[in-house]
Structure formats: C-alpha cells, structure tokens
Design a protein around this motif. Structure first.
Motif, PDB file in Angstrom:
ATOM      1  N   SER A  35       0.830  -1.207   0.000  1.00  0.00           N
ATOM      2  CA  SER A  35       0.000   0.000   0.000  1.00  0.00           C
ATOM      3  C   SER A  35       0.859   1.248   0.000  1.00  0.00           C
ATOM      4  O   SER A  35       0.547   2.229  -0.682  1.00  0.00           O
ATOM      5  N   TRP A  36       1.931   1.199   0.771  1.00  0.00           N
ATOM      6  CA  TRP A  36       2.831   2.353   0.825  1.00  0.00           C
ATOM      7  C   TRP A  36       3.417   2.626  -0.567  1.00  0.00           C
ATOM      8  O   TRP A  36       3.438   3.767  -1.026  1.00  0.00           O
ATOM      9  N   ALA A  38       2.140   1.764  -3.445  1.00  0.00           N
ATOM     10  CA  ALA A  38       1.062   2.221  -4.323  1.00  0.00           C
ATOM     11  C   ALA A  38       0.722   3.682  -4.073  1.00  0.00           C
ATOM     12  O   ALA A  38       0.540   4.454  -5.020  1.00  0.00           O
ATOM     13  N   LEU A  39       0.646   4.074  -2.817  1.00  0.00           N
ATOM     14  CA  LEU A  39       0.307   5.465  -2.503  1.00  0.00           C
ATOM     15  C   LEU A  39       1.396   6.432  -2.956  1.00  0.00           C
ATOM     16  O   LEU A  39       1.097   7.522  -3.444  1.00  0.00           O
ATOM     17  N   ILE A  42       0.965   6.692  -6.711  1.00  0.00           N
ATOM     18  CA  ILE A  42      -0.204   7.503  -7.059  1.00  0.00           C
ATOM     19  C   ILE A  42       0.080   8.981  -6.813  1.00  0.00           C
ATOM     20  O   ILE A  42      -0.292   9.837  -7.617  1.00  0.00           O
ATOM     21  N   SER A  75      -7.560   7.303  -9.088  1.00  0.00           N
ATOM     22  CA  SER A  75      -6.747   7.016  -7.907  1.00  0.00           C
ATOM     23  C   SER A  75      -7.360   5.896  -7.074  1.00  0.00           C
ATOM     24  O   SER A  75      -6.650   5.015  -6.576  1.00  0.00           O
ATOM     25  N   ALA A  76      -8.674   5.913  -6.924  1.00  0.00           N
ATOM     26  CA  ALA A  76      -9.351   4.863  -6.161  1.00  0.00           C
ATOM     27  C   ALA A  76      -9.232   3.508  -6.854  1.00  0.00           C
ATOM     28  O   ALA A  76      -8.988   2.485  -6.201  1.00  0.00           O
ATOM     29  N   THR A  79      -5.689   2.239  -6.429  1.00  0.00           N
ATOM     30  CA  THR A  79      -5.470   1.794  -5.056  1.00  0.00           C
ATOM     31  C   THR A  79      -6.094   0.411  -4.840  1.00  0.00           C
ATOM     32  O   THR A  79      -5.487  -0.464  -4.232  1.00  0.00           O
ATOM     33  N   GLY A  80      -7.296   0.206  -5.343  1.00  0.00           N
ATOM     34  CA  GLY A  80      -7.949  -1.094  -5.216  1.00  0.00           C
ATOM     35  C   GLY A  80      -7.193  -2.201  -5.929  1.00  0.00           C
ATOM     36  O   GLY A  80      -7.033  -3.298  -5.399  1.00  0.00           O
ATOM     37  N   ALA A  82      -3.983  -2.212  -6.589  1.00  0.00           N
ATOM     38  CA  ALA A  82      -2.732  -2.440  -5.851  1.00  0.00           C
ATOM     39  C   ALA A  82      -2.975  -3.280  -4.605  1.00  0.00           C
ATOM     40  O   ALA A  82      -2.185  -4.179  -4.288  1.00  0.00           O
ATOM     41  N   LEU A  83      -4.061  -3.021  -3.891  1.00  0.00           N
ATOM     42  CA  LEU A  83      -4.375  -3.825  -2.711  1.00  0.00           C
ATOM     43  C   LEU A  83      -4.680  -5.269  -3.081  1.00  0.00           C
ATOM     44  O   LEU A  83      -4.235  -6.200  -2.403  1.00  0.00           O
ATOM     45  N   THR A  86      -1.494  -7.015  -3.938  1.00  0.00           N
ATOM     46  CA  THR A  86      -0.650  -7.225  -2.770  1.00  0.00           C
ATOM     47  C   THR A  86      -1.188  -8.341  -1.892  1.00  0.00           C
ATOM     48  O   THR A  86      -0.424  -9.079  -1.274  1.00  0.00           O
TER      49      THR A  86
END
Length: 98
Positions: A35-36, A38-39, A42, A75-76, A79-80, A82-83, A86
């Motif tokens: 997550s880190w 990915a953020l 982004i 972005s959402a 993020t989804g 990437a999660l 992962t």
C-alpha cells in the motif's frame, strides 16, 4: 514486484510466525508495504498529471484537464488494484510457511 519481495522474505516471515506472529500480522506487514508503494506511486502520478495537463488539454474531449472526479476515480481504482495485487502474495506467503 510485491510477489518477488515476499518470496525473498519467506524465511523472515517464517521466523516471525515461529516467534508468535499471527497470520493477520504478516498480512498487515505485506499489505502495508504494498500500500505504501502504491500510494507513493499515485502521489507521484497525480503530481506529474497536474503538471502535464497543459500539454494534453487539446486531446481531451468532454472533460476539463483538471477534472477532480477523474483524478479521484482513477486514484481509487489504482489503489484497489494495488491492494488486490498485494493481498495474493501475502496470503500465499502465510500458507506456505505452515
């Protein structure tokens, strides 16, 4: 990239679990790392896109160059994705240890 990192850390994850780490702790560790990354990606992408919108404004039809809805939705979605990407290696790592 996360899958490769998890495969390299399999021994470390095994030691953590042998010392008492729960499956949830290992999942949180791996998903947190992913997550880190990915953020950060982004954030860099958003910064670059705001900078480059002037060059691409002639190519856009139906939206403005700085459409906030587009930036938030993309972005959402990223993020989804990437999660989800992962979570698979994290679950595989916790199963292969046991």
């Amino acid at each position: 990239m996360i899958s490769y990192t998890v495969s390299q850390r399999t021994h470390e994850i095994g030691i953590r679990m042998a010392l008492g780490a729960d499956t949830r702790d290992v999942l949180k560790l791996v998903v947190g790392q992913g997550s880190w990354l990915a953020l950060v990606g982004i954030a860099i992408g958003l910064g670059a896109s705001f900078f480059l919108t002037g060059l691409m404004s002639t190519l856009l039809f139906g939206v403005t160059a700085t459409d906030p809805v587009t930036f938030v939705v993309i972005s959402a979605v990223l993020t989804g994705v990437a999660l989800a990407a992962t979570l698979a290696p994290a679950r595989r790592a916790t199963r292969s240890i046991r």
